[in-house]
Design an enzyme around this catalytic site. Structure first.
Site, mmCIF file in Angstrom:
data_model
loop_
_atom_site.group_PDB
_atom_site.id
_atom_site.type_symbol
_atom_site.label_atom_id
_atom_site.label_comp_id
_atom_site.label_asym_id
_atom_site.label_seq_id
_atom_site.Cartn_x
_atom_site.Cartn_y
_atom_site.Cartn_z
ATOM 1 N N TYR A 33 -5.180 0.686 5.927
ATOM 2 C CA TYR A 33 -4.169 1.472 6.627
ATOM 3 C C TYR A 33 -4.218 2.929 6.218
ATOM 4 O O TYR A 33 -4.912 3.293 5.268
ATOM 5 C CB TYR A 33 -2.777 0.884 6.373
ATOM 6 C CG TYR A 33 -2.194 1.183 5.002
ATOM 7 C CD1 TYR A 33 -2.664 0.532 3.863
ATOM 8 C CD2 TYR A 33 -1.172 2.113 4.845
ATOM 9 C CE1 TYR A 33 -2.116 0.813 2.610
ATOM 10 C CE2 TYR A 33 -0.620 2.392 3.595
ATOM 11 C CZ TYR A 33 -1.106 1.730 2.488
ATOM 12 O OH TYR A 33 -0.579 2.010 1.252
ATOM 13 N N ARG A 52 -10.910 9.116 5.195
ATOM 14 C CA ARG A 52 -10.545 8.081 4.221
ATOM 15 C C ARG A 52 -10.464 6.713 4.893
ATOM 16 O O ARG A 52 -10.852 5.694 4.320
ATOM 17 C CB ARG A 52 -9.223 8.424 3.537
ATOM 18 C CG ARG A 52 -8.878 7.429 2.420
ATOM 19 C CD ARG A 52 -7.690 7.865 1.602
ATOM 20 N NE ARG A 52 -6.474 7.910 2.400
ATOM 21 C CZ ARG A 52 -5.302 8.353 1.952
ATOM 22 N NH1 ARG A 52 -5.189 8.794 0.706
ATOM 23 N NH2 ARG A 52 -4.243 8.362 2.731
ATOM 24 N N ARG A 100 -8.095 -19.875 10.115
ATOM 25 C CA ARG A 100 -8.009 -19.490 8.708
ATOM 26 C C ARG A 100 -9.217 -19.972 7.912
ATOM 27 O O ARG A 100 -9.473 -21.161 7.787
ATOM 28 C CB ARG A 100 -6.734 -20.027 8.057
ATOM 29 C CG ARG A 100 -6.588 -19.527 6.621
ATOM 30 C CD ARG A 100 -5.331 -20.031 5.918
ATOM 31 N NE ARG A 100 -5.263 -19.481 4.569
ATOM 32 C CZ ARG A 100 -5.930 -19.986 3.527
ATOM 33 N NH1 ARG A 100 -6.701 -21.058 3.673
ATOM 34 N NH2 ARG A 100 -5.834 -19.417 2.334
ATOM 35 N N HIS A 102 -11.629 -18.079 4.540
ATOM 36 C CA HIS A 102 -11.833 -16.845 3.777
ATOM 37 C C HIS A 102 -13.038 -16.054 4.293
ATOM 38 O O HIS A 102 -13.033 -14.828 4.293
ATOM 39 C CB HIS A 102 -12.022 -17.149 2.286
ATOM 40 C CG HIS A 102 -10.755 -17.617 1.622
ATOM 41 N ND1 HIS A 102 -10.132 -18.792 1.954
ATOM 42 C CD2 HIS A 102 -10.002 -17.060 0.641
ATOM 43 C CE1 HIS A 102 -9.043 -18.944 1.202
ATOM 44 N NE2 HIS A 102 -8.939 -17.895 0.411
ATOM 45 N N LYS A 147 -7.672 1.824 0.675
ATOM 46 C CA LYS A 147 -6.274 1.803 1.125
ATOM 47 C C LYS A 147 -6.051 0.503 1.900
ATOM 48 O O LYS A 147 -5.991 0.481 3.137
ATOM 49 C CB LYS A 147 -5.962 3.055 1.960
ATOM 50 C CG LYS A 147 -4.474 3.403 1.942
ATOM 51 C CD LYS A 147 -4.222 4.827 2.348
ATOM 52 C CE LYS A 147 -2.764 5.145 2.546
ATOM 53 N NZ LYS A 147 -1.900 4.960 1.377
ATOM 54 N N GLU A 179 -2.020 5.785 -11.595
ATOM 55 C CA GLU A 179 -1.201 6.440 -10.557
ATOM 56 C C GLU A 179 0.145 5.744 -10.455
ATOM 57 O O GLU A 179 0.510 4.962 -11.334
ATOM 58 C CB GLU A 179 -1.952 6.425 -9.222
ATOM 59 C CG GLU A 179 -2.293 5.025 -8.753
ATOM 60 C CD GLU A 179 -3.097 4.980 -7.458
ATOM 61 O OE1 GLU A 179 -3.155 5.975 -6.715
ATOM 62 O OE2 GLU A 179 -3.669 3.903 -7.185
ATOM 63 N N LEU A 203 -6.157 5.620 -5.750
ATOM 64 C CA LEU A 203 -6.357 5.985 -4.350
ATOM 65 C C LEU A 203 -6.716 7.480 -4.272
ATOM 66 O O LEU A 203 -6.036 8.293 -4.900
ATOM 67 C CB LEU A 203 -5.080 5.730 -3.543
ATOM 68 C CG LEU A 203 -5.312 5.950 -2.052
ATOM 69 C CD1 LEU A 203 -5.934 4.715 -1.432
ATOM 70 C CD2 LEU A 203 -4.039 6.319 -1.329
HETATM 71 N N1 PDD Z 1 1.007 5.865 -0.165
HETATM 72 N N2 PDD Z 1 -1.649 6.161 -4.485
HETATM 73 C C1 PDD Z 1 -1.165 5.101 -3.829
HETATM 74 C C2 PDD Z 1 -1.258 3.751 -4.463
HETATM 75 C C3 PDD Z 1 -0.568 5.268 -2.566
HETATM 76 O O1 PDD Z 1 -0.099 4.215 -1.890
HETATM 77 C C4 PDD Z 1 -0.472 6.586 -2.006
HETATM 78 C C5 PDD Z 1 0.148 6.835 -0.665
HETATM 79 C C6 PDD Z 1 -0.986 7.666 -2.735
HETATM 80 C C7 PDD Z 1 -0.951 9.079 -2.200
HETATM 81 O O2 PDD Z 1 -1.888 9.278 -1.160
HETATM 82 P P1 PDD Z 1 -1.631 10.345 0.001
HETATM 83 O O3 PDD Z 1 -1.427 11.640 -0.669
HETATM 84 O O4 PDD Z 1 -2.884 10.292 0.795
HETATM 85 O O5 PDD Z 1 -0.414 9.875 0.750
HETATM 86 C C8 PDD Z 1 -1.575 7.413 -3.969
HETATM 87 C C9 PDD Z 1 1.486 5.934 1.182
HETATM 88 C C10 PDD Z 1 2.279 7.142 1.488
HETATM 89 C C11 PDD Z 1 2.183 4.613 1.503
HETATM 90 O O6 PDD Z 1 1.622 3.583 1.153
HETATM 91 O O7 PDD Z 1 3.250 4.628 2.138
#
Ligand code: PDD
Length: 286
Positions: A33, A52, A100, A102, A147, A179, A203
């Protein structure tokens, strides 16, 4: 703002959008996403978000269902149909509907979904007071650079923070800063901005890049390197960044003040630079 979504080639009211219970996004969290902020009806850093997305799709071995030009056209269309000035675009691609198993299905069609919601920027009070965080062990998988929609660990960690009365978690893996549950984290020590390197444990945040670019533009020295836990605990300033929170100071960590307990001077400089930069970009796009 209206609640118009996009699902597999069609725009429709969000509450009418339906996918099968056999969608691999539902069954396995098998999808990726993006969250894209929109200011004054213009998507911020869209090419970077699409790059990304390509990278995430590539990592999970799913072909990109749309060309960048097509994504761009659909996202602009979605923004126009929803009508709010500042929006948050959520998009996800899953491996589609299949029995379903894997193993990857041979012939499933990816599910492409997008929705828009109002972008709620942090309140003035939160910007001026700062956020609170608690620390936690990072128990997520080893591909946090993807992501992925499978966010169970992130949800557990965020709830752990909320249950403790805090806004976010600051995570460590093997003694180093990674993070937050939905944000990147920065440290300031003696005027130097420290950021953990982009590797498979974090991320690659789009806002993270903006923060480092603004630091360079404002002559704030920065170092991208491993940050041991004690440097986080002894930080002068701690920040988080994300597409929805922009850049925000963390002023308490595990109930103790970070530095002076107030957003610091370097934060104020970069926060202001972020606001100026946003306005400039939006004017140029106009
Ligand atoms: N989240 N790290 C993680 C684990 C994240 O889920 C996000 C963003 C970031 C920051 O990335 P960016 O600057 O590209 O938004 C770092 C989004 C906003 C979410 O899951 O809602």
């Amino acid at each position: 703002m209206s609640d118009i979504a996009y699902l597999n080639g069609e725009f429709l009211p969000l509450d009418q959008a339906r996918v099968s219970v056999l969608d691999r996004g539902f069954i396995f969290g098998d999808g990726v996403y993006e969250v894209i902020p929109v200011y004054s009806r213009r998507p911020f850093r869209l090419p970077e978000h699409l790059a990304r997305l390509r990278r995430s799709l590539n990592a999970i071995r799913l072909a990109n269902p749309l060309a960048d030009a097509e994504w761009t056209r659909l996202i602009h269309d979605l923004i126009a149909r929803n009508g709010g000035e500042d929006q948050s675009i959520y998009l996800q691609v899953t491996r589609g509907v299949a029995k379903r198993d894997h193993a990857f299905p041979a012939d499933a069609k990816p599910t492409v979904f997008m929705m828009a919601s109002p972008l709620v920027a942090p309140s003035r009070e939160l910007i001026e007071k700062g956020a609170s965080a608690i620390t936690a062990t990072d128990f997520r998988w080893l591909r946090c650079d993807v992501k992925a929609t499978s966010l169970l660990a992130n949800c557990l960690l965020r709830q752990h923070a909320l249950d403790a009365g805090a806004d976010e978690v600051v995570m460590f893996r093997d003694g180093s800063l990674t993070e937050g549950s939905a944000s990147n984290v920065f440290v300031v020590k003696r005027g130097v901005l420290l950021a953990p390197p982009k590797n498979q444990l974090v991320l690659p945040g789009i806002t993270y890049d903006v923060v480092l670019e603004l630091a360079a533009a404002k002559n704030v020295p920065s170092e991208v390197r491993k940050i041991p836990e004690d440097e986080v605990r002894n930080a002068d300033e701690l920040w988080l960044s994300s597409s929805s929170k922009e850049v925000l100071a963390i002023t308490t960590l595990d109930g103790r003040p970070v530095g002076s307990g107030r957003p610091g001077a370097v934060f104020k400089l970069i926060h202001q630079a972020f606001q100026d930069f946003k306005r400039k970009v939006m004017r140029q796009a106009a």
